[in-house]
Write a protein that holds these residues in place. Sequence first.
Motif, PDB file in Angstrom:
ATOM      1  N   SER A 142      26.972  57.615  38.061  1.00 21.20           N
ATOM      2  CA  SER A 142      26.972  56.548  39.280  1.00 21.20           C
ATOM      3  C   SER A 142      27.108  55.110  38.973  1.00 21.20           C
ATOM      4  N   GLY A 143      28.021  54.232  39.288  1.00 19.60           N
ATOM      5  CA  GLY A 143      27.985  52.812  38.939  1.00 19.60           C
ATOM      6  C   GLY A 143      28.659  52.731  37.623  1.00 19.60           C
ATOM      7  N   GLU A 144      28.985  53.655  36.773  1.00 18.29           N
ATOM      8  CA  GLU A 144      29.911  53.235  35.714  1.00 18.29           C
ATOM      9  C   GLU A 144      31.403  52.816  35.996  1.00 18.29           C
ATOM     10  N   ARG A 145      31.707  51.950  35.076  1.00 18.57           N
ATOM     11  CA  ARG A 145      32.992  51.188  35.476  1.00 18.57           C
ATOM     12  C   ARG A 145      34.130  52.252  35.060  1.00 18.57           C
ATOM     13  N   LEU A 146      35.198  52.291  35.909  1.00 22.44           N
ATOM     14  CA  LEU A 146      36.016  53.309  35.756  1.00 22.44           C
ATOM     15  C   LEU A 146      37.117  52.643  34.803  1.00 22.44           C
ATOM     16  N   PRO A 147      38.174  53.612  34.243  1.00 22.79           N
ATOM     17  CA  PRO A 147      39.070  53.091  33.193  1.00 22.79           C
ATOM     18  C   PRO A 147      40.108  52.372  33.907  1.00 22.79           C
ATOM     19  N   GLU A 148      40.262  52.661  34.905  1.00 24.23           N
ATOM     20  CA  GLU A 148      41.237  51.885  35.826  1.00 24.23           C
ATOM     21  C   GLU A 148      40.858  51.612  37.262  1.00 24.23           C
ATOM     22  N   LYS A 149      41.821  50.845  37.834  1.00 26.11           N
ATOM     23  CA  LYS A 149      41.174  50.440  39.257  1.00 26.11           C
ATOM     24  C   LYS A 149      42.206  51.455  40.301  1.00 26.11           C
ATOM     25  N   VAL A 150      41.405  51.651  41.190  1.00 30.73           N
ATOM     26  CA  VAL A 150      42.011  52.992  42.069  1.00 30.73           C
ATOM     27  C   VAL A 150      42.705  52.033  43.342  1.00 30.73           C
ATOM     28  N   ASP A 151      43.409  53.047  44.146  1.00 32.60           N
ATOM     29  CA  ASP A 151      44.133  52.695  45.334  1.00 32.60           C
ATOM     30  C   ASP A 151      43.060  52.797  46.555  1.00 32.60           C
ATOM     31  N   VAL A 152      42.408  53.606  46.613  1.00 33.35           N
ATOM     32  CA  VAL A 152      41.369  53.858  47.531  1.00 33.35           C
ATOM     33  C   VAL A 152      40.105  54.630  47.271  1.00 33.35           C
ATOM     34  N   VAL A 153      39.032  54.039  47.795  1.00 35.33           N
ATOM     35  CA  VAL A 153      37.773  54.671  47.350  1.00 35.33           C
ATOM     36  C   VAL A 153      37.180  55.424  48.568  1.00 35.33           C
ATOM     37  N   PHE A 154      36.871  56.772  48.562  1.00 37.42           N
ATOM     38  CA  PHE A 154      36.115  57.313  49.613  1.00 37.42           C
ATOM     39  C   PHE A 154      34.751  57.360  49.543  1.00 37.42           C
ATOM     40  N   ASP A 155      33.933  56.653  50.214  1.00 34.12           N
ATOM     41  CA  ASP A 155      32.421  56.182  50.249  1.00 34.12           C
ATOM     42  C   ASP A 155      31.676  56.936  51.222  1.00 34.12           C
ATOM     43  N   SER A 156      30.759  57.838  51.071  1.00 37.28           N
ATOM     44  CA  SER A 156      29.828  58.247  52.172  1.00 37.28           C
ATOM     45  C   SER A 156      28.365  57.994  51.954  1.00 37.28           C
ATOM     46  N   VAL A 157      28.191  57.199  50.653  1.00 33.03           N
ATOM     47  CA  VAL A 157      26.945  57.018  50.244  1.00 33.03           C
ATOM     48  C   VAL A 157      26.446  55.636  50.872  1.00 33.03           C
ATOM     49  N   GLY A 158      27.143  54.600  50.908  1.00 31.60           N
ATOM     50  CA  GLY A 158      26.762  53.327  51.515  1.00 31.60           C
ATOM     51  C   GLY A 158      26.155  52.409  50.618  1.00 31.60           C
ATOM     52  N   GLN A 159      24.888  52.014  50.883  1.00 34.46           N
ATOM     53  CA  GLN A 159      24.373  50.942  50.203  1.00 34.46           C
ATOM     54  C   GLN A 159      24.307  50.865  48.721  1.00 34.46           C
ATOM     55  N   SER A 196      35.980  48.753  42.509  1.00 34.68           N
ATOM     56  CA  SER A 196      36.566  49.629  41.494  1.00 34.68           C
ATOM     57  C   SER A 196      38.196  49.873  42.323  1.00 34.68           C
ATOM     58  N   LEU A 197      38.397  48.846  43.137  1.00 34.28           N
ATOM     59  CA  LEU A 197      39.742  48.686  43.862  1.00 34.28           C
ATOM     60  C   LEU A 197      40.739  47.956  43.237  1.00 34.28           C
ATOM     61  N   LYS A 198      41.887  48.188  43.247  1.00 35.33           N
ATOM     62  CA  LYS A 198      43.209  47.325  43.072  1.00 35.33           C
ATOM     63  C   LYS A 198      43.172  46.280  44.171  1.00 35.33           C
ATOM     64  N   PRO A 199      43.880  45.187  43.948  1.00 33.11           N
ATOM     65  CA  PRO A 199      44.212  44.294  45.098  1.00 33.11           C
ATOM     66  C   PRO A 199      44.791  44.875  45.994  1.00 33.11           C
ATOM     67  N   GLY A 200      44.677  44.739  47.438  1.00 32.18           N
ATOM     68  CA  GLY A 200      45.259  45.525  48.499  1.00 32.18           C
ATOM     69  C   GLY A 200      44.753  46.927  48.626  1.00 32.18           C
ATOM     70  N   GLY A 201      43.596  47.232  47.855  1.00 31.76           N
ATOM     71  CA  GLY A 201      43.178  48.577  47.980  1.00 31.76           C
ATOM     72  C   GLY A 201      42.330  48.878  49.177  1.00 31.76           C
ATOM     73  N   ALA A 202      41.929  49.872  49.465  1.00 33.35           N
ATOM     74  CA  ALA A 202      40.921  50.314  50.660  1.00 33.35           C
ATOM     75  C   ALA A 202      39.811  51.250  50.399  1.00 33.35           C
ATOM     76  N   VAL A 203      38.644  50.708  50.911  1.00 27.27           N
ATOM     77  CA  VAL A 203      37.573  51.687  51.101  1.00 27.27           C
ATOM     78  C   VAL A 203      37.582  52.277  52.466  1.00 27.27           C
ATOM     79  N   VAL A 204      37.570  53.616  52.214  1.00 27.53           N
ATOM     80  CA  VAL A 204      37.319  54.459  53.634  1.00 27.53           C
ATOM     81  C   VAL A 204      35.825  54.992  53.585  1.00 27.53           C
ATOM     82  N   THR A 205      35.235  54.656  54.419  1.00 30.37           N
ATOM     83  CA  THR A 205      33.661  54.979  54.729  1.00 30.37           C
ATOM     84  C   THR A 205      33.358  55.951  55.755  1.00 30.37           C
TER      85      THR A 205
END
Length: 318
Positions: free
Chosen positions: A204-221, A230-239
């Motif tokens: 948890s919290g470790e830097r990814l080897p690349e940026k991603v298109d979408v992050v799915f987050d159910s954890v929150g704070q 972790s997102l590319k420019p224009g990417g999305a977090v779906v929570t």
Amino acid sequence: MFAISAARISFDDPLSGLEAGERPDPAPREGWTTVRVRAAALNHHDLWSLRGVALSEDRLPMVLGGDAAGIDEDGNEVIVHGVVREPSEPGRSPRFSLLSEIHDGTLAEKVLVPRANLVPKPPELSFEEAACLPTAWLTAYSMLFGKADLRPGSTVLVQGAGGGVSAALVAMAARVGHRVYVTSRSEEKRARALGLGAHAALPSGERLPEKVDVVFDSVGQATWRHSLHSLKPGGAVVTCGATSGDAPSAELARVFFLQLRVLGSTMGTKEELVALTEMCVRTGLRPVIDRVLPLGDAREAFRALAAGEQFGKIVLVP
């Protein structure tokens, strides 16, 4: 009938309000039907109910549970869609609740539900597998295919391996060809996520080897900053949740400079549940079940859920 109920509310000690015992059988109601429960799955919503979130003292005792598969009054094997449309005044937006918020839930031998909320259970799915679909797997399905707007071969991050939604996201995203990264504090859960098809699993919290298109987050704070970074420019977090709290720094400067999108997602429609069920049948994909326990062992099931011990779904069988 035997049932598991919220008898008291305690935010700090939710399991103290858990009560197992006899409750009256559901009373007939026009447009509703009784389902004999063959399997029911736990969700974090059940713990939040015991903490008093979306469940007030004046509704106690309340049978808990939102997921179930069983047999209806006509002898059909069915899956229960737990989103109930409530009466509303003409011209007002429709109101919805989840089973166990206003109406008794599924952690019982019987549950009363609107007839329109029943989905046929295909014979290819066991009752235990089918009971895992209506909340966690439906939420993941709606996030992945309804909200994320991804093309085949996209790159995604799933925060927090192990939970029902997270396991479903990893399994489905990998099955349709996305490159899936997943995080967890647990080395064992990271290894199991790789077994579901994740491309890589990181602490948890470790830097990814690349940026991603979408992050799915159910954890929150606890994961919000990592999700945005972790997102590319224009990417999305779906929570779809905030199990660690819901008051992180919004990092608005990052959001507008990189034109990021923040998308909320809650549950899914009956039509999406039908599509999810058909997807499982056609692809052979099945919910990840951590353990199956008798309904009478609900306290142990709730303890394991609260401690985060599970990988996938905990199922209770009357």
